[in-house]
Scaffold this active site. Structure first.
Site, PDB file in Angstrom:
ATOM      1  N   ARG A 222       4.302   2.638  -8.902  1.00 54.89           N
ATOM      2  CA  ARG A 222       3.330   3.723  -8.749  1.00 54.89           C
ATOM      3  C   ARG A 222       3.064   4.468 -10.061  1.00 54.89           C
ATOM      4  O   ARG A 222       1.917   4.788 -10.371  1.00 54.89           O
ATOM      5  CB  ARG A 222       3.882   4.720  -7.724  1.00 54.89           C
ATOM      6  CG  ARG A 222       2.935   5.834  -7.365  1.00 54.89           C
ATOM      7  CD  ARG A 222       3.661   6.927  -6.571  1.00 54.89           C
ATOM      8  NE  ARG A 222       4.661   6.438  -5.673  1.00 54.89           N
ATOM      9  CZ  ARG A 222       4.484   6.247  -4.357  1.00 54.89           C
ATOM     10  NH1 ARG A 222       3.346   6.577  -3.806  1.00 54.89           N
ATOM     11  NH2 ARG A 222       5.470   5.798  -3.603  1.00 54.89           N
TER      12      ARG A 222
ATOM     13  N   CYS B 236     -12.080   3.261  14.117  1.00 52.74           N
ATOM     14  CA  CYS B 236     -12.003   3.775  15.474  1.00 52.74           C
ATOM     15  C   CYS B 236     -10.628   4.337  15.736  1.00 52.74           C
ATOM     16  O   CYS B 236      -9.830   3.743  16.476  1.00 52.74           O
ATOM     17  CB  CYS B 236     -12.314   2.658  16.456  1.00 52.74           C
ATOM     18  SG  CYS B 236     -13.972   2.830  17.024  1.00 52.74           S
TER      19      CYS B 236
ATOM     20  N   GLY C 243      10.455   4.357  -8.370  1.00 52.64           N
ATOM     21  CA  GLY C 243      10.397   5.541  -7.530  1.00 52.64           C
ATOM     22  C   GLY C 243       9.911   6.815  -8.177  1.00 52.64           C
ATOM     23  O   GLY C 243       9.879   7.860  -7.547  1.00 52.64           O
TER      24      GLY C 243
ATOM     25  N   TYR D 294       2.054   8.321   5.786  1.00 49.37           N
ATOM     26  CA  TYR D 294       3.061   9.205   5.177  1.00 49.37           C
ATOM     27  C   TYR D 294       2.636  10.662   5.137  1.00 49.37           C
ATOM     28  O   TYR D 294       3.296  11.468   4.501  1.00 49.37           O
ATOM     29  CB  TYR D 294       3.347   8.781   3.724  1.00 49.37           C
ATOM     30  CG  TYR D 294       3.647   7.329   3.518  1.00 49.37           C
ATOM     31  CD1 TYR D 294       4.722   6.720   4.154  1.00 49.37           C
ATOM     32  CD2 TYR D 294       2.865   6.563   2.656  1.00 49.37           C
ATOM     33  CE1 TYR D 294       4.997   5.382   3.943  1.00 49.37           C
ATOM     34  CE2 TYR D 294       3.141   5.228   2.444  1.00 49.37           C
ATOM     35  CZ  TYR D 294       4.208   4.642   3.082  1.00 49.37           C
ATOM     36  OH  TYR D 294       4.483   3.330   2.874  1.00 49.37           O
TER      37      TYR D 294
HETATM   38  N1  LLP Z   1      11.925  -1.332  -6.989  1.00 49.89           N
HETATM   39  C1  LLP Z   1      12.233  -1.534  -5.688  1.00 49.89           C
HETATM   40  C2  LLP Z   1      13.422  -2.292  -5.351  1.00 49.89           C
HETATM   41  C3  LLP Z   1      11.415  -1.019  -4.685  1.00 49.89           C
HETATM   42  O1  LLP Z   1      11.723  -1.212  -3.408  1.00 49.89           O
HETATM   43  C4  LLP Z   1      10.258  -0.281  -5.042  1.00 49.89           C
HETATM   44  C5  LLP Z   1       9.376   0.268  -4.019  1.00 49.89           C
HETATM   45  C6  LLP Z   1       9.971  -0.109  -6.402  1.00 49.89           C
HETATM   46  C7  LLP Z   1      10.836  -0.645  -7.349  1.00 49.89           C
HETATM   47  C8  LLP Z   1       8.751   0.616  -6.889  1.00 49.89           C
HETATM   48  O2  LLP Z   1       8.708   1.927  -6.474  1.00 49.89           O
HETATM   49  P1  LLP Z   1       7.612   2.906  -7.118  1.00 49.89           P
HETATM   50  O3  LLP Z   1       7.966   3.117  -8.553  1.00 49.89           O
HETATM   51  O4  LLP Z   1       6.292   2.258  -6.962  1.00 49.89           O
HETATM   52  O5  LLP Z   1       7.738   4.139  -6.300  1.00 49.89           O
HETATM   53  N2  LLP Z   1       4.400   2.139   0.361  1.00 49.89           N
HETATM   54  C9  LLP Z   1       5.078   3.343  -0.116  1.00 49.89           C
HETATM   55  C10 LLP Z   1       6.022   3.033  -1.225  1.00 49.89           C
HETATM   56  C11 LLP Z   1       7.021   1.970  -0.852  1.00 49.89           C
HETATM   57  C12 LLP Z   1       7.873   1.616  -2.018  1.00 49.89           C
HETATM   58  C13 LLP Z   1       8.710   0.450  -1.717  1.00 49.89           C
HETATM   59  N3  LLP Z   1       9.551   0.046  -2.795  1.00 49.89           N
HETATM   60  C14 LLP Z   1       4.023   4.352  -0.554  1.00 49.89           C
HETATM   61  O6  LLP Z   1       2.846   4.068  -0.430  1.00 49.89           O
HETATM   62  O7  LLP Z   1       4.359   5.455  -0.981  1.00 49.89           O
END
Ligand code: LLP
Length: 463
Positions: free
Chosen positions: A323, A391, A278, A364
């Site tokens: 990310r 479209c 996150g 988002y």
């Molecule tokens: N661990 C778990 C249990 C998760 O559900 C997620 C992301 C991560 C790690 C990795 O999170 P990160 O470090 O990538 O933020 N589609 C959305 C993000 C959805 C994230 C879902 N879970 C976007 O494009 O911002």
């Protein structure tokens, strides 16, 4: 977030709603290293290079749109996370951000583990050579088939998301004569400062088992009784694109509180705590993400302090950045098609991709940056909206951006920080084939995920 309509004369940013660009950047040709992969820069001719390769050559060889990924940058970010947490912690790269076999190989070589959340991601991880022991399997609705495959292949951890799933995993493991290592995902009641669709630790949502009302404690009680399970820890993920560490602080406090209750009730000290992913990245120059070593220090200190206060042995910490590792490593390369000035409103710049390769703006309301990369320009800044070819009027790539006023069809634009959740969330809307992922390194470019073709689409259409 609502955006008011722009009054007439939108060449200058003073008409933009609060929170967005308020003035054109001093130098339109500048590439802020915060939002671009580290080997990106302009050559003497003004064209941008990445990994020693000219973007014009990339467009010619691989076509546009294309995701262009800086391998050296990826490896360095992976290494930075690994190094920051050291040998007493584990870094699980979250494959949902972007997964391919090349990426799996790089992660393996850099000493990271992998978090997968579907059978497809598991297959890619194993096929890319990640040892099963280094894989954690997530998801709120894993199928029986997926669980069986995960247990059979010997994944290191399954992260349990419900009471029903706990029984399913225990049953499958027992029937295979195995004892599966598991963590229980809890919701700690923290609402991270992020878009509401991607905040996950507050209680009214589909993931995890709430700490509130003793539900998580009950889950632990049951897991400890099930023969097929070896409960090794507690998992919490509080959301995505988070800059403020205070949410993690509260989460760690509450998870350690649960570990203490478990010790008091069962005389068991669970050896692991996973604080999820996150961590935010810079999509525009306004974002100020933290460095991995700062994050590692903060998390390690919080957990250490909380455990000391609870007189617990400090558990092994895991984190799951997706990310923060892959996001900044790639940009999307587009060719400009139509440039349409709408008198008194704004100029729409259409590119040859759009919401099928980057749904994040539409979904988002995400902010992105954009730059003219096939050449530099001294033309005055023009306030534009970069849109796709789909479209749908919500098909926006970059809502508000300044580009040189001499922008013309055939120019190449690049949108940085598209490494995470762009290819992995890409669609075939309007039967537009998905772009390739091209990895560049040391003057060489190679396709790691090939471009989809219209034949690929027809192959699925069995008539
Ligand atoms: N661990 C778990 C249990 C998760 O559900 C997620 C992301 C991560 C790690 C990795 O999170 P990160 O470090 O990538 O933020 N589609 C959305 C993000 C959805 C994230 C879902 N879970 C976007 O494009 O911002």
């Amino acid at each position: 977030m609502s955006r008011s309509a722009h009054p007439a004369g939108p060449r200058y940013a003073d008409v933009l709603p609060e929170g967005h660009y308020t003035a054109p950047p001093a130098d339109l040709n500048a590439l802020d290293p915060k939002v671009w992969a580290q080997t990106v820069g302009r050559g003497e001719d003004g064209a941008v290079r990445v990994g020693g390769v000219d973007v014009k050559a990339l467009a010619e060889q691989f076509g546009t749109p294309a995701y262009v990924l800086d391998e050296a940058d990826f490896r360095e970010r992976a290494r930075a996370w690994r190094g920051a947490f050291g040998q007493d912690a584990d870094v699980f790269y979250a494959g949902k951000a972007f997964l391919s076999r090349a990426v799996v190989r790089w992660l393996y070589e850099e000493g990271l583990n992998l978090d997968v959340c579907s059978g497809g991601e598991l297959t890619t991880a194993l096929s890319g050579g990640m040892p099963a022991e280094r894989i954690a399997f997530h998801g709120n609705n894993k199928s029986t088939e997926e669980i069986t495959r995960a247990v059979e292949s010997g994944v290191g951890r399954i992260v349990l998301d419900s009471f029903q799933e706990m029984v399913r995993v225990a049953h499958i493991a027992s029937s295979l004569g195995k004892r599966q290592r598991v963590l229980i995902r809890v919701t700690v009641g923290v609402e991270a400062h992020t878009h509401e669709f991607i905040a996950t630790a507050h209680e009214d949502q589909k993931f995890g088992i709430p700490l509130a009302g003793g539900q998580a404690a009950e889950a632990v009680r049951r897991a400890l009784r099930l023969d097929g399970l070896e409960l090794v820890g507690i998992h919490s993920h509080i959301g995505s694109q988070i800059f403020d560490m205070s949410g993690f602080e509260v989460a760690a406090h509450r998870v350690v509180g649960l570990l203490k209750d478990i010790r008091d009730e069962h005389s068991v000290e669970l050896p692991e705590i996973d604080l999820g992913g996150g961590l935010g990245i810079a999509y525009t120059s306004d974002d100020d993400p933290r460095e991995p070593h700062e994050i590692a220090k903060a998390l390690t200190e919080i957990v250490g302090r909380e455990c000391e206060a609870a007189r617990l042995r400090t558990p092994r910490i895991s984190v799951e950045p997706g990310r923060a590792i892959v996001g900044p490593t790639a940009f999307t390369l587009y060719e400009v098609g139509t440039v349409k000035p709408l008198d008194g409103l704004r100029t729409y710049v259409s590119v040859d991709g759009g919401m099928s390769d980057n749904i994040r703006t539409a979904l988002y309301d995400a902010d992105y940056s954009v730059a003219l990369v096939s050449r530099s320009s001294d033309a005055e800044p023009l306030l534009v909206r970069v849109v796709g070819k789909h479209c749908e009027s919500g098909d926006i790539v970059v809502r508000d951006a300044f580009l040189p006023a001499d922008l013309a069809p055939g120019d190449l634009l690049a949108v940085p920080a598209t490494g995470a959740y762009c290819r992995s969330m890409a669609s075939n809307y309007n039967h537009v084939p998905r772009p390739p992922v091209v990895a560049v390194n040391d003057g060489e470019a190679r396709v790691i995920v090939r471009r989809e073709t219209e034949e690929d689409l027809l192959r699925l259409d069995v008539g």
